[in-house]
Design a protein around this motif. Sequence first.
Motif, PDB file in Angstrom:
ATOM      1  N   VAL A 180      57.505  88.906 -33.288  1.00 56.68           N
ATOM      2  CA  VAL A 180      56.922  87.645 -33.744  1.00 56.68           C
ATOM      3  C   VAL A 180      55.678  87.323 -32.926  1.00 56.68           C
ATOM      4  CG1 VAL A 180      57.297  85.167 -33.978  1.00 56.68           C
ATOM      5  CG2 VAL A 180      59.124  86.762 -34.553  1.00 56.68           C
ATOM      6  N   ARG A 181      55.750  87.523 -31.617  1.00 57.54           N
ATOM      7  CA  ARG A 181      54.586  87.245 -30.764  1.00 57.54           C
ATOM      8  C   ARG A 181      53.387  88.070 -31.221  1.00 57.54           C
ATOM      9  NH1 ARG A 181      52.506  90.166 -26.505  1.00 57.54           N
ATOM     10  NH2 ARG A 181      51.176  88.976 -25.102  1.00 57.54           N
ATOM     11  N   GLY A 182      53.633  89.355 -31.496  1.00 56.37           N
ATOM     12  CA  GLY A 182      52.545  90.220 -31.944  1.00 56.37           C
ATOM     13  C   GLY A 182      51.912  89.713 -33.231  1.00 56.37           C
ATOM     14  N   VAL A 183      52.774  89.313 -34.190  1.00 57.50           N
ATOM     15  CA  VAL A 183      52.269  88.814 -35.474  1.00 57.50           C
ATOM     16  C   VAL A 183      51.480  87.525 -35.250  1.00 57.50           C
ATOM     17  CG1 VAL A 183      52.936  87.939 -37.743  1.00 57.50           C
ATOM     18  CG2 VAL A 183      54.142  89.887 -36.767  1.00 57.50           C
ATOM     19  N   VAL A 184      52.005  86.626 -34.416  1.00 57.21           N
ATOM     20  CA  VAL A 184      51.338  85.343 -34.163  1.00 57.21           C
ATOM     21  C   VAL A 184      49.969  85.578 -33.524  1.00 57.21           C
ATOM     22  CG1 VAL A 184      51.442  83.197 -32.838  1.00 57.21           C
ATOM     23  CG2 VAL A 184      53.476  84.025 -34.007  1.00 57.21           C
ATOM     24  N   LEU A 185      49.907  86.490 -32.572  1.00 60.23           N
ATOM     25  CA  LEU A 185      48.626  86.761 -31.909  1.00 60.23           C
ATOM     26  C   LEU A 185      47.593  87.277 -32.904  1.00 60.23           C
ATOM     27  CD1 LEU A 185      49.601  88.321 -28.460  1.00 60.23           C
ATOM     28  CD2 LEU A 185      48.793  86.017 -28.962  1.00 60.23           C
ATOM     29  N   THR A 186      48.027  88.123 -33.867  1.00 62.02           N
ATOM     30  CA  THR A 186      47.098  88.619 -34.887  1.00 62.02           C
ATOM     31  C   THR A 186      46.663  87.472 -35.801  1.00 62.02           C
ATOM     32  OG1 THR A 186      48.666  90.435 -34.957  1.00 62.02           O
ATOM     33  CG2 THR A 186      46.761  90.607 -36.408  1.00 62.02           C
ATOM     34  N   LEU A 187      47.635  86.642 -36.196  1.00 65.43           N
ATOM     35  CA  LEU A 187      47.326  85.552 -37.132  1.00 65.43           C
ATOM     36  C   LEU A 187      46.342  84.564 -36.520  1.00 65.43           C
ATOM     37  CD1 LEU A 187      50.865  84.814 -38.640  1.00 65.43           C
ATOM     38  CD2 LEU A 187      48.932  85.909 -39.772  1.00 65.43           C
ATOM     39  N   ARG A 188      46.481  84.342 -35.211  1.00 65.74           N
ATOM     40  CA  ARG A 188      45.600  83.367 -34.545  1.00 65.74           C
ATOM     41  C   ARG A 188      44.135  83.758 -34.653  1.00 65.74           C
ATOM     42  NH1 ARG A 188      47.541  80.735 -29.136  1.00 65.74           N
ATOM     43  NH2 ARG A 188      45.325  80.994 -28.801  1.00 65.74           N
ATOM     44  N   GLU A 189      43.871  85.037 -34.801  1.00 65.81           N
ATOM     45  CA  GLU A 189      42.488  85.504 -34.890  1.00 65.81           C
ATOM     46  C   GLU A 189      41.939  85.403 -36.311  1.00 65.81           C
ATOM     47  OE1 GLU A 189      40.921  86.372 -32.070  1.00 65.81           O
ATOM     48  OE2 GLU A 189      42.809  85.811 -31.103  1.00 65.81           O
ATOM     49  N   GLN A 190      42.798  85.047 -37.274  1.00 66.27           N
ATOM     50  CA  GLN A 190      42.354  85.008 -38.667  1.00 66.27           C
ATOM     51  C   GLN A 190      41.407  83.828 -38.902  1.00 66.27           C
ATOM     52  OE1 GLN A 190      43.394  87.320 -41.135  1.00 66.27           O
ATOM     53  NE2 GLN A 190      44.138  88.389 -39.331  1.00 66.27           N
ATOM     54  N   PRO A 191      40.351  84.044 -39.716  1.00 66.15           N
ATOM     55  CA  PRO A 191      39.389  82.961 -39.997  1.00 66.15           C
ATOM     56  C   PRO A 191      40.050  81.706 -40.567  1.00 66.15           C
ATOM     57  CG  PRO A 191      38.601  85.053 -40.869  1.00 66.15           C
ATOM     58  CD  PRO A 191      39.969  85.310 -40.353  1.00 66.15           C
ATOM     59  N   TYR A 192      41.087  81.900 -41.409  1.00 69.73           N
ATOM     60  CA  TYR A 192      41.671  80.710 -42.038  1.00 69.73           C
ATOM     61  C   TYR A 192      42.375  79.812 -41.018  1.00 69.73           C
ATOM     62  CZ  TYR A 192      46.536  82.344 -42.090  1.00 69.73           C
ATOM     63  OH  TYR A 192      47.778  82.742 -41.728  1.00 69.73           O
ATOM     64  N   VAL A 193      42.847  80.439 -39.920  1.00 70.45           N
ATOM     65  CA  VAL A 193      43.465  79.622 -38.868  1.00 70.45           C
ATOM     66  C   VAL A 193      42.376  78.844 -38.122  1.00 70.45           C
ATOM     67  CG1 VAL A 193      44.788  79.687 -36.722  1.00 70.45           C
ATOM     68  CG2 VAL A 193      45.465  81.117 -38.644  1.00 70.45           C
ATOM     69  N   ASP A 194      41.248  79.517 -37.837  1.00 70.23           N
ATOM     70  CA  ASP A 194      40.111  78.820 -37.224  1.00 70.23           C
ATOM     71  C   ASP A 194      39.680  77.657 -38.111  1.00 70.23           C
ATOM     72  OD1 ASP A 194      40.034  80.458 -35.074  1.00 70.23           O
ATOM     73  OD2 ASP A 194      38.497  81.817 -35.887  1.00 70.23           O
ATOM     74  N   ALA A 195      39.611  77.916 -39.425  1.00 70.96           N
ATOM     75  CA  ALA A 195      39.199  76.876 -40.369  1.00 70.96           C
ATOM     76  C   ALA A 195      40.156  75.699 -40.315  1.00 70.96           C
ATOM     77  CB  ALA A 195      39.134  77.448 -41.781  1.00 70.96           C
ATOM     78  N   ALA A 196      41.443  75.998 -40.261  1.00 73.42           N
ATOM     79  CA  ALA A 196      42.435  74.923 -40.222  1.00 73.42           C
ATOM     80  C   ALA A 196      42.266  74.089 -38.953  1.00 73.42           C
ATOM     81  CB  ALA A 196      43.846  75.507 -40.294  1.00 73.42           C
ATOM     82  N   ILE A 197      42.022  74.796 -37.808  1.00 74.10           N
ATOM     83  CA  ILE A 197      41.848  74.072 -36.544  1.00 74.10           C
ATOM     84  C   ILE A 197      40.577  73.218 -36.620  1.00 74.10           C
ATOM     85  CG2 ILE A 197      41.438  74.313 -34.064  1.00 74.10           C
ATOM     86  CD1 ILE A 197      43.082  76.933 -34.229  1.00 74.10           C
ATOM     87  N   ALA A 198      39.499  73.812 -37.169  1.00 75.21           N
ATOM     88  CA  ALA A 198      38.240  73.076 -37.287  1.00 75.21           C
ATOM     89  C   ALA A 198      38.394  71.854 -38.181  1.00 75.21           C
ATOM     90  CB  ALA A 198      37.151  73.995 -37.842  1.00 75.21           C
ATOM     91  N   ALA A 199      39.273  71.966 -39.169  1.00 78.39           N
ATOM     92  CA  ALA A 199      39.485  70.840 -40.084  1.00 78.39           C
ATOM     93  C   ALA A 199      40.384  69.782 -39.454  1.00 78.39           C
ATOM     94  CB  ALA A 199      40.088  71.345 -41.391  1.00 78.39           C
ATOM     95  N   GLY A 200      40.809  70.017 -38.223  1.00 75.96           N
ATOM     96  CA  GLY A 200      41.570  68.991 -37.517  1.00 75.96           C
ATOM     97  C   GLY A 200      43.069  69.074 -37.704  1.00 75.96           C
TER      98      GLY A 200
END
Lengths: 302, 313
Positions: A180-200
């Motif tokens: 799970v940690r490995g998957v989470v670390l990969t997902l965190r680098e995804q643009p859509y996660v950055d977008a979600a964080i940027a959107a607050g």
Amino acid sequence: MTRLLTEKDVVVARQLPDVLPARAPLTGFIGYCRRNPAIAVGAGLLLLMLFLALAAPLLWTVDPTALAPAKRTRVPSADYWFGTDQLGRDIYSRVIYGARVSLLVGFSVAVLASIAGLAIGLVSGMVRWADSLIMRIIDGMMSIPPILLAVALMALTRGSVQNVIIAITVAEIPRVARLVRGVVLTLREQPYVDAAIAAGTKTPRLIFRHILPNTMAPMSVQATYICASAMIVEAILSFIGAGIPPSVPSWGNIMAEGRTLWQVKPHIILFPAIFLSITVLAVNLLGDGLRDSLDPRMAKRL
Amino acid sequence: MFAFIVRRIIATIPVMAFVALFVFSLLYIAPGDPAAVIAGDQATPQDVERIRQGLGLDRPFLIRFGEWLFNVLRGDLGISIFTSLPVTQLIKQRIEPTVSLMAVTLVLAIGIAVPMGVIAAWKAGSWIDRLAMAVSVTGFSVPVFVVGYLLAYIFALQLDWLPVQGYTPLSQGVWPWFENLILPAITLGFVYIALIARITRASMLEVLQQDYIRTARSKGVSQPSILFVHALKNAAIPIVTVIGIGIALLIGGAVVTESVFAIPGLGRLTVDAILRRDYPVIQGVVLMFSFVYVLINLLVDLIYTLIDPRIRY
């Protein structure tokens, strides 16, 4: 002698359209099974075992705990379908009841280890400062061979189905957490996660809405493998006398009892062994099928 | 290189320290009263109290852990409750059969699994490939003791080719030693072969698609040379990794295999200790095997640099 060809002998090819119609795609249940034979066979066998386990009170022929010293170590016959053990108990009825223990242990460990591993893996993947500490602990736990860890835990507790489930779960958690940690670390680098964080997006919502759903595919595959491995470990623990108490008919226990007589009465070990192997095979096939259908790039590779 | 090895060895110290802490805390983590469980159902309160003191459960955790760790570092793993002998001595008496079994299994399994995986990848999709993968799935699904009884029944009882059970020390000749270990080694190695063959096939499939393989083929390099020299070398990293990780399977499986084939090794020691609830022995064996496992995986990390000189830590 020679016959002249008549018009009747000439067969004219049927006129074909320029573009052949595509074969109707296989739809529905049958189509799904055709496309994923491993899932179909695995799930089918597993459902059969589940049925045997649930319907055990209706299917047994002789009371599985009834002792009949006069009829001990009988070979299979019409009265005793799989023969009897050295205490004269009917092996067929015991094997049917044994399905309950194996499936209960397999499913419980898969669910509990998945939940605990998911929680630990999420924290480790999301919280930077906790990560290195958690990973050191996981590394340490993974350095202890799982069966030995379960054996050590069982040596300190009284044998019961519940304690066996806990012991195997503790031994399986590190592997899930690491995945799970490995998957989470990969997902965190995804643009859509950055977008979600940027959107607050707040962290809890980020986890439950954006990260967690994407861990489900690899998790479900891992869970089936844990289920298979838990059933084998349970049988091994019971076999070496560190598992389910001998009074409960489990496949491991029936084989443990047949151990001393295996050279002369191999049937006592044979039948529970066949049932256990088929069940574990079914779960493994299901896992392989799920993995291939969830990640087509990996299909047919591993 | 030397600096790298030293750094890598130092990096295993925290892992080993945690293993020691974890194995020790099991006594405190386990639900219920371990002293009462170990003493058994017929024990008097005095027996329970004696065992509690013997295990040090009556003293504070950290002090007890400090003492225990100090003793472990001096090579003292405690005293067996049942035999009153030092655990280290019991382990020394039983170590030869287990090391023999594992060594033979390791050689046999690698010798079978790697060619099996390579050929399955080469003939991907053919019946050979399917057969190899079917054997592999079976390997994951049949418990180790079932494989053991099946092999012993066929090859020892029915065909009478090999001894049924037992162990002969290496000092009494290589052949008697080896003969007794063939069936146990195949039994123990079955899952291991399944695992290595699968990873070898997957890793080889990846490598065989690369351009340099086509170049080698067009140069006229023979097929065996392409497979076993050009491709296998570059497919080796995942294979070596899984060989190292899979040692955990061998350690767990040895406990069972030794029971099936009546081999007087560490596995038998563990099983006997479980039946007598001799916890110090179990603790000692678990700790020793875990340290061995950590060291083997350290060795695997060092082998990486030999296989692939680009790897520098």
